[in-house]
Design a protein around this motif. Structure first.
Motif, mmCIF file in Angstrom:
data_model
loop_
_atom_site.group_PDB
_atom_site.id
_atom_site.type_symbol
_atom_site.label_atom_id
_atom_site.label_comp_id
_atom_site.label_asym_id
_atom_site.label_seq_id
_atom_site.Cartn_x
_atom_site.Cartn_y
_atom_site.Cartn_z
ATOM 1 N N UNK A 38 -28.986 41.756 69.706
ATOM 2 C CA UNK A 38 -29.086 42.781 68.669
ATOM 3 C C UNK A 38 -27.986 43.841 68.668
ATOM 4 N N UNK A 39 -26.782 43.471 69.031
ATOM 5 C CA UNK A 39 -25.656 44.398 68.942
ATOM 6 C C UNK A 39 -24.899 44.159 67.649
ATOM 7 N N UNK A 40 -24.414 45.232 67.028
ATOM 8 C CA UNK A 40 -23.564 45.045 65.858
ATOM 9 C C UNK A 40 -22.114 44.867 66.310
ATOM 10 N N UNK A 41 -21.198 44.751 65.376
ATOM 11 C CA UNK A 41 -19.791 44.484 65.725
ATOM 12 C C UNK A 41 -19.126 45.634 66.475
ATOM 13 N N UNK A 43 -20.723 47.038 68.982
ATOM 14 C CA UNK A 43 -21.522 47.024 70.214
ATOM 15 C C UNK A 43 -22.589 48.107 70.246
ATOM 16 N N UNK A 44 -23.090 48.497 69.074
ATOM 17 C CA UNK A 44 -24.172 49.473 68.992
ATOM 18 C C UNK A 44 -25.504 48.738 68.927
ATOM 19 N N UNK A 45 -26.498 49.288 69.605
ATOM 20 C CA UNK A 45 -27.827 48.705 69.672
ATOM 21 C C UNK A 45 -28.784 49.502 68.794
ATOM 22 N N UNK A 46 -29.374 48.869 67.772
ATOM 23 C CA UNK A 46 -30.340 49.585 66.929
ATOM 24 C C UNK A 46 -31.591 49.971 67.720
ATOM 25 N N UNK A 47 -32.278 51.000 67.245
ATOM 26 C CA UNK A 47 -33.525 51.442 67.869
ATOM 27 C C UNK A 47 -34.696 50.666 67.287
ATOM 28 N N UNK A 48 -35.581 50.201 68.147
ATOM 29 C CA UNK A 48 -36.814 49.568 67.704
ATOM 30 C C UNK A 48 -36.686 48.072 67.492
ATOM 31 N N UNK A 49 -37.815 47.393 67.623
ATOM 32 C CA UNK A 49 -37.799 45.937 67.549
ATOM 33 C C UNK A 49 -37.349 45.417 66.190
ATOM 34 N N UNK A 51 -35.553 46.694 63.797
ATOM 35 C CA UNK A 51 -34.119 46.916 63.560
ATOM 36 C C UNK A 51 -33.288 45.955 64.399
ATOM 37 N N UNK A 52 -33.696 45.733 65.642
ATOM 38 C CA UNK A 52 -32.968 44.782 66.488
ATOM 39 C C UNK A 52 -33.086 43.368 65.933
ATOM 40 N N UNK A 53 -34.278 42.992 65.480
ATOM 41 C CA UNK A 53 -34.464 41.646 64.934
ATOM 42 C C UNK A 53 -33.610 41.441 63.688
ATOM 43 N N UNK A 54 -33.566 42.428 62.826
ATOM 44 C CA UNK A 54 -32.721 42.306 61.623
ATOM 45 C C UNK A 54 -31.245 42.180 62.001
ATOM 46 N N UNK A 55 -30.811 42.910 63.022
ATOM 47 C CA UNK A 55 -29.416 42.800 63.466
ATOM 48 C C UNK A 55 -29.128 41.402 64.000
ATOM 49 N N UNK A 56 -30.064 40.850 64.768
ATOM 50 C CA UNK A 56 -29.883 39.487 65.283
ATOM 51 C C UNK A 56 -29.681 38.511 64.125
ATOM 52 N N UNK A 57 -30.512 38.617 63.079
ATOM 53 C CA UNK A 57 -30.379 37.689 61.949
ATOM 54 C C UNK A 57 -29.097 37.942 61.170
ATOM 55 N N UNK A 58 -28.630 39.178 61.099
ATOM 56 C CA UNK A 58 -27.317 39.444 60.496
ATOM 57 C C UNK A 58 -26.216 38.760 61.303
ATOM 58 N N UNK A 59 -26.329 38.802 62.631
ATOM 59 C CA UNK A 59 -25.337 38.152 63.493
ATOM 60 C C UNK A 59 -25.377 36.633 63.328
ATOM 61 N N UNK A 111 -37.555 37.260 80.357
ATOM 62 C CA UNK A 111 -36.660 38.360 80.681
ATOM 63 C C UNK A 111 -35.337 38.104 79.959
ATOM 64 N N UNK A 112 -34.762 39.131 79.389
ATOM 65 C CA UNK A 112 -33.518 38.974 78.634
ATOM 66 C C UNK A 112 -32.406 39.679 79.398
ATOM 67 N N UNK A 113 -31.192 39.186 79.287
ATOM 68 C CA UNK A 113 -30.034 39.620 80.060
ATOM 69 C C UNK A 113 -29.905 41.131 80.165
ATOM 70 N N UNK A 114 -30.019 41.828 79.040
ATOM 71 C CA UNK A 114 -29.906 43.282 79.025
ATOM 72 C C UNK A 114 -31.285 43.858 78.726
ATOM 73 N N UNK A 115 -31.762 44.768 79.527
ATOM 74 C CA UNK A 115 -33.121 45.286 79.364
ATOM 75 C C UNK A 115 -33.321 46.055 78.062
ATOM 76 N N UNK A 116 -32.251 46.475 77.400
ATOM 77 C CA UNK A 116 -32.369 47.157 76.110
ATOM 78 C C UNK A 116 -32.559 46.210 74.941
ATOM 79 N N UNK A 117 -32.193 44.950 75.143
ATOM 80 C CA UNK A 117 -32.342 43.960 74.080
ATOM 81 C C UNK A 117 -33.781 43.469 74.071
ATOM 82 N N UNK A 118 -34.410 43.491 72.922
ATOM 83 C CA UNK A 118 -35.807 43.093 72.815
ATOM 84 C C UNK A 118 -35.979 41.634 72.399
#
Length: 127
Positions: A38-41, A43-49, A51-59, A111-118
């Motif tokens: 869920x990082x954008x181009x 390398x920013x991480x959106x807040x909340x699940x 928002x992160x899920x939408x970023x993943x699908x954008x990627x 468990x995911x590589x980075x604890x901030x990634x949901x």
């Protein structure tokens, strides 16, 4: 390419916008998209699940376009969730993106590589 969603009548039926199997014939291209996080181009991480899920699908969409494909070409989705409590929100965001496509699907609580990634999502696409 010929594509057929397969759901055997003598097995559990899918719940939540996927198929138990997808059969392909006469395809020309097969693309494996690595797990998108869920990082954008920038390398920013959106807040909340959600928002992160939408970023993943954008990627995922960006990777598919770079390969000359689109979400309509997705035949398999594997989702890794950091917490099972995100299951319903994950389904809602995924269904917003995929609509009626119903690819084969797996969801793993891990468990995911980075604890901030949901979540992290990988796809297979074919044309």
């Amino acid at each position: 390419m010929k594509r057929e969603n397969v759901n055997a009548k003598n097995a559990p039926q899918p719940r939540g916008g996927y198929s138990q199997a997808v059969r392909l014939e006469n395809f020309e291209r097969l693309v494996f998209v690595s797990g998108q996080v869920p990082l954008n181009s920038d390398d920013e991480l959106p807040d909340g699940f959600e928002a992160q899920a939408r970023q993943v699908w954008l990627n995922i969409d960006a990777q598919l376009r770079a390969a000359g494909m689109s979400k309509a070409d997705i035949v398999k989705v594997t989702t890794f969730l950091a917490d099972r409590h995100h299951t319903m929100a994950n389904r809602e965001v995924r269904n917003e993106y995929l609509g009626p496509l119903a690819p084969a699907m797996t969801v793993v609580i891990a468990g995911i590589f980075d604890s901030g990634w949901l979540l992290e999502v990988e796809v297979i696409a074919a044309q």
